[in-house]
Structure formats: C-alpha cells, structure tokens
Write a protein that holds these residues in place. Structure first.
Motif, short mmCIF file in Angstrom:
data_model
loop_
_atom_site.label_atom_id
_atom_site.label_comp_id
_atom_site.label_asym_id
_atom_site.label_seq_id
_atom_site.Cartn_x
_atom_site.Cartn_y
_atom_site.Cartn_z
N GLY A 1 34.99 48.47 13.60
CA GLY A 1 36.33 48.24 13.11
C GLY A 1 36.74 49.25 12.06
O GLY A 1 36.07 50.25 11.85
N ILE A 2 37.84 48.98 11.39
CA ILE A 2 38.39 49.88 10.39
C ILE A 2 37.80 49.53 9.04
O ILE A 2 37.79 48.37 8.63
N ASN A 3 37.32 50.52 8.33
CA ASN A 3 36.67 50.32 7.06
C ASN A 3 37.66 49.98 5.97
O ASN A 3 38.76 50.50 5.91
N SER A 4 37.26 49.06 5.10
CA SER A 4 37.96 48.80 3.85
C SER A 4 36.92 48.22 2.90
O SER A 4 35.78 47.98 3.28
N THR A 5 37.30 47.98 1.66
CA THR A 5 36.38 47.34 0.73
C THR A 5 36.34 45.83 0.93
O THR A 5 35.60 45.13 0.25
N SER A 6 37.14 45.34 1.86
CA SER A 6 37.10 43.92 2.19
C SER A 6 35.75 43.55 2.77
O SER A 6 35.13 44.33 3.49
N THR A 7 35.27 42.36 2.48
CA THR A 7 34.02 41.89 3.08
C THR A 7 34.29 40.87 4.18
O THR A 7 33.40 40.16 4.60
N SER A 8 35.53 40.80 4.65
CA SER A 8 35.85 39.92 5.77
C SER A 8 36.42 40.75 6.90
O SER A 8 36.85 41.87 6.71
N SER A 9 36.40 40.18 8.10
CA SER A 9 36.94 40.86 9.28
C SER A 9 38.14 40.11 9.80
O SER A 9 38.20 38.89 9.75
N SER A 10 39.10 40.85 10.30
CA SER A 10 40.27 40.23 10.91
C SER A 10 40.55 40.90 12.24
O SER A 10 40.25 42.07 12.43
N THR A 11 41.13 40.15 13.16
CA THR A 11 41.42 40.66 14.49
C THR A 11 42.80 41.32 14.49
O THR A 11 43.79 40.67 14.16
N PRO A 12 42.90 42.59 14.84
CA PRO A 12 44.21 43.23 14.90
C PRO A 12 45.04 42.70 16.05
O PRO A 12 44.51 42.17 17.03
N THR A 13 46.34 42.83 15.94
CA THR A 13 47.25 42.46 17.01
C THR A 13 48.13 43.66 17.34
O THR A 13 48.19 44.63 16.59
N ASN A 14 48.85 43.59 18.46
CA ASN A 14 49.73 44.70 18.83
C ASN A 14 50.82 44.94 17.79
O ASN A 14 51.29 46.06 17.61
N SER A 15 51.23 43.90 17.07
CA SER A 15 52.27 44.05 16.06
C SER A 15 51.69 44.38 14.68
O SER A 15 52.43 44.78 13.79
N ASN A 16 50.40 44.19 14.49
CA ASN A 16 49.74 44.49 13.22
C ASN A 16 48.35 45.05 13.53
O ASN A 16 47.35 44.34 13.51
N GLU A 17 48.32 46.37 13.82
CA GLU A 17 47.08 46.96 14.33
C GLU A 17 46.06 47.28 13.24
O GLU A 17 44.88 47.46 13.55
N TYR A 18 46.49 47.34 11.97
CA TYR A 18 45.57 47.84 10.95
C TYR A 18 45.46 46.91 9.75
O TYR A 18 45.61 47.33 8.60
#
Length: 276
Positions: free
Chosen positions: A220-237
């Motif tokens: 997935g896309i790196n961030s300092t967040s320690t949780s994961s979220s599923t991207p959608t077509n309207s919110n890819e990042y």
C-alpha cells in the motif's frame, strides 16, 4: 517447518563480502547475508524461523525493528489487518510497515501472485518508501494490469519523478527484480524470471538517495499512520491506503548493494524451486 539460511550466503558472492559466511544467530536473523536489509517470507513468516499465523503478516527476518523509536519516525515494524496464509504465501490483511535504511545502492527482489485489482485503474502498489512517490522523495514498485507492466519509480527531494521505468508483465506469477543506484542516471536494470528485460519506456534520471531510517510499506501507500484503509475509486489515496488485498506475497527482499545478474538468476531459481 523451520527455515535455515545457507551459512555461505544467499548468493555465491556473499561469502567473500563483509559478514559473509557467518552462522546466523538469534532465530533466523540472516545477518551473514551481505547487504540484505529486508527479507520477508510468506511461508516462514516469523523471526523465530517458523510458520506462525498468529503474526499479522510477515516479520523482517533480517533485523528486528529499532528499539526506543516511535512509529512517527518510521522505524517500527507494524503489521496491520488480518492476513490469509495460502500454502507458501501470504495475502496481507493491510499495509505492513518495515524499517528501511540509508543507502544509494538498491536491489529489490520479489515473488508474488496477482489477484483481482480493487480499483478501476488496476494498480497494485507493491512497495512504497517514504510516501506516495508523486508527493515525496523515495521509490515505489507498482504493477498495472491495464498497461500489463511492472513500474519502478523514484523521485528527487522535490517530489519530481526522475526514474520512471517499466517493463512488460507476462504472467500473474511475478518474479521481479530491480537494481538501481538512486543518485545516478542510467543505472537501473529490471528483471523478470531471473533475466534482464529492456524497458519499454525508459526514463532513468537522478533520484534522491535514501536518507536516515524511514518506513517502507508493503502492499500500500506509505504514511506514518499505523492503520490501513481500503482506497476507493473516488478516494484513491487515503492514509495507509492498502491496494493489494487479493495478491499473494511469497518472498520480498531488499538489499543495500547492487546484485549481479548471476546473483539475481540464482535467487530466482531458488525462489522458483520453492514457489513454483
């Protein structure tokens, strides 16, 4: 099942380089493998050298996370979500974060099996270093089904993509390797199935060397967040976006030196023997 590294090194050259030929200590920890900074295995997924499905993903078999560091520095190994283990592979349940170390020379090897892409753009983000590559310095590897290509991309400190290289994708079972001197133009080589493949769209400029210790994210896309979220077509990042819920990871290795073509071929043959 347990896993024992060859004490002569993963590759023939390792025995003659710094650290080569020493017996591993402390579980797996194959520190005798010169230049290896990340080693992930979908079958032997724990640093104790055994298959352990209570672990949320794959631990780095080379180094434990840095002690006394907070997750915001990018130095913690964080395994999110609920993975599914399939034979010798692992479907991640979220984005996994691993320490990545300062260096100019980068070699990266992976074996994975592509599942169904979750977005209409058909991107599978395999690894990210220090953020989404269009916004931060660092590197990423992604596979796009529409383009039927594997991409290696790296940026300079202003976020400008300076290495944007792709080779054709020929199978859903992907044995891929890339070597690049990040701060040197025209230094990148890409491999499928142990053989060098010429880029179909080469742009190989000068990127930023890796600096300090930062998180690398797998899947997935790196961030300092320690949780994961599923991207959608309207919110890819979104923060910690997880793009690979259907992909099976078999092996992932990152090196701080340039592997030779012979080393990459040998490692491919070893992986092919294990993973089919």
């Amino acid at each position: 099942m347990t896993f024992n590294f060859n004490v002569k090194g993963l590759t023939p050259q390792d025995v003659n380089t710094s650290g080569g030929g020493e017996t591993p200590t402390g579980g797996v920890f194959p520190k005798n493998i010169a230049g290896l900074v990340m080693c992930l295995d979908g079958e032997i997924n724990s640093r104790s050298g055994v298959h352990d499905e209570s672990i949320n993903g794959m631990q780095n078999l080379v180094y434990a996370p840095y002690a006394n560091k907070s997750s915001t520095t990018g130095c913690l190994e964080v395994l999110n979500g609920t993975p599914t283990f399939t034979g010798k592979g692992c479907k991640l349940g979220g984005t996994c974060y691993y320490p990545s170390y300062s260096h100019n020379n980068l070699s990266f090897e992976l074996c994975l099996e592509l599942g169904t892409a979750i977005l209409s753009n058909k991107n599978h983000w395999i690894i990210q270093n220090t953020g989404r590559v269009s916004s931060y310095g660092g590197f990423q590897i992604l596979i796009n089904e529409n383009a039927k290509a594997v991409f290696f991309q790296a940026t300079n400190t202003s976020g400008t993509s300076t290495k944007n290289i792709k080779i054709p994708l020929t199978s859903n079972k992907v044995y891929f390797a890339v070597t690049s001197v990040l701060n040197t133009a025209n230094s990148t080589k890409m491999y499928l199935n142990g053989e060098e493949v010429q880029p179909t769209s080469p742009t190989d400029g000068v990127a930023s060397a890796l600096s300090g210790v930062q998180n690398v994210s797998l899947g997935g896309i790196n961030s300092t967040s320690t949780s994961s979220s599923t991207p959608t077509n309207s919110n890819e990042y979104p923060e910690g976006a997880f793009y690979c819920p259907n992909d099976i990871f078999y092996s992932v290795r990152q090196w701080n030196r340039i592997l030779t073509p012979d080393e990459i071929k040998q490692n491919y043959l070893q992986d092919k023997k294990r993973f089919g």
